[in-house]
Write a protein that holds these residues in place. Structure first.
Motif, PDB file in Angstrom:
ATOM      1  N   GLU A 127       8.212   4.380  -3.078  1.00  0.00           N
ATOM      2  CA  GLU A 127       8.354   3.841  -4.434  1.00  0.00           C
ATOM      3  C   GLU A 127       9.480   2.811  -4.516  1.00  0.00           C
ATOM      4  OE1 GLU A 127       6.187   4.262  -6.654  1.00  0.00           O
ATOM      5  OE2 GLU A 127       5.088   5.909  -5.727  1.00  0.00           O
ATOM      6  N   ASN A 128      10.279   2.704  -3.447  1.00  0.00           N
ATOM      7  CA  ASN A 128      11.354   1.704  -3.411  1.00  0.00           C
ATOM      8  C   ASN A 128      10.854   0.344  -2.931  1.00  0.00           C
ATOM      9  OD1 ASN A 128      13.366   3.626  -4.148  1.00  0.00           O
ATOM     10  ND2 ASN A 128      13.416   4.358  -2.042  1.00  0.00           N
ATOM     11  N   ARG A 186       1.162  -3.535  -4.038  1.00  0.00           N
ATOM     12  CA  ARG A 186       1.572  -2.301  -4.716  1.00  0.00           C
ATOM     13  C   ARG A 186       3.075  -2.391  -4.948  1.00  0.00           C
ATOM     14  NH1 ARG A 186       3.965   2.778  -3.989  1.00  0.00           N
ATOM     15  NH2 ARG A 186       2.858   4.530  -4.982  1.00  0.00           N
ATOM     16  N   GLY A 188       6.348  -0.454  -6.098  1.00  0.00           N
ATOM     17  CA  GLY A 188       6.859   0.892  -6.311  1.00  0.00           C
ATOM     18  C   GLY A 188       7.590   1.052  -7.641  1.00  0.00           C
ATOM     19  N   LYS A 189       7.615   2.265  -8.135  1.00  0.00           N
ATOM     20  CA  LYS A 189       8.235   2.547  -9.442  1.00  0.00           C
ATOM     21  C   LYS A 189       9.722   2.207  -9.476  1.00  0.00           C
ATOM     22  CE  LYS A 189       5.226   6.585 -10.019  1.00  0.00           C
ATOM     23  NZ  LYS A 189       5.262   8.056 -10.003  1.00  0.00           N
ATOM     24  N   ASN A 190      10.394   2.289  -8.316  1.00  0.00           N
ATOM     25  CA  ASN A 190      11.841   2.083  -8.287  1.00  0.00           C
ATOM     26  C   ASN A 190      12.259   0.641  -8.009  1.00  0.00           C
ATOM     27  OD1 ASN A 190      11.974   4.868  -8.619  1.00  0.00           O
ATOM     28  ND2 ASN A 190      12.120   5.256  -6.426  1.00  0.00           N
ATOM     29  N   ARG A 196      11.120  -7.766  -8.850  1.00  0.00           N
ATOM     30  CA  ARG A 196       9.764  -8.083  -9.301  1.00  0.00           C
ATOM     31  C   ARG A 196       9.645  -9.587  -9.606  1.00  0.00           C
ATOM     32  NH1 ARG A 196       6.697  -3.500 -11.733  1.00  0.00           N
ATOM     33  NH2 ARG A 196       7.821  -1.596 -11.226  1.00  0.00           N
TER      34      ARG A 196
END
Length: 207
Positions: A127-128, A186, A188-190, A196
């Motif tokens: 997620e990183n 994809r 990741g959430k973190n 981004r």
């Protein structure tokens, strides 16, 4: 930055019996295994096994494999993009590429590719990362499968979707060289908003 945790493992029950999916596998484990002779999409099987060992030895490198009777019948690789590619322009430590995926011909149709990708992203540490996969139709074994470019693209996209990768637009000339080519991503959430935005800039470099 990459953190190698204890290997994840999962058994896939298929029509030909149980297949072990596991990774990330270290180079020393790969030393004890053999490659199926149908894993020759990129180079001869023995040389491809050597390449997998080299990737597994990298700090960020991750190899996930499908095993049947102690034989590698499929694999997926993760590593930083090639330094000469555009995706290395900003040297993002948290950008990693799903570099190769291959399943031995006689084991296709068992959804092993999807299951390997799914397992590989189940590690919370992923997620990183921003994971990318550059899909070029000239890398696909269309001749062997007898599928059209578009049917093969659908299969690749569905397989990547299993790991949460989805097509994203880019002005990369190689991706734009054919409408079937695509960039799969994809995030990741973190991943921070700053990273981004940097990745968005990378997707549309020099635009």
């Amino acid at each position: 930055m990459f953190h190698k945790k204890k290997a994840l493992s999962k058994k896939a029950d298929t029509t030909i019996g149980s297949i072990l999916l596991t990774g990330p596998v270290p180079p020393e484990q790969l030393e004890t295994l053999v490659m199926h002779d149908q894993l020759h999409a990129f180079r001869p099987p023995l040389k491809q096994l050597e390449a997998l060992k080299e990737i597994a030895a990298l700090e960020e490198g991750r190899i996930f494999i499908a095993l049947h009777n102690e034989t590698i019948i499929g694999y997926v690789t993760y590593l930083h993009p090639d330094p000469i590619e555009r995706w290395s322009t900003f040297k993002m430590e948290n950008l990693i590429e799903l570099g190769a995926i291959e399943i031995a011909k006689e084991y296709r149709g068992l959804h092993l590719g999807s299951k390997l990708i799914e397992l590989s992203v189940s590690d919370p540490f992923m997620e990183n990362y921003i994971i990318i996969s550059t899909e070029y139709y000239w890398h696909w074994d269309i001749n062997e499968t007898k599928l059209s470019v578009w049917d093969y693209r659908k299969i690749m996209e569905k397989m990547m979707n299993a790991g949460g990768l989805h097509p994203e637009p880019t002005n990369d000339p190689e991706i734009m060289a054919h409408p079937a080519n695509c960039l799969m991503v994809r995030i990741g959430k973190n991943v921070s908003e700053e990273d981004r935005q940097l990745f968005d800039k990378l997707r549309f470099l020099n635009d």
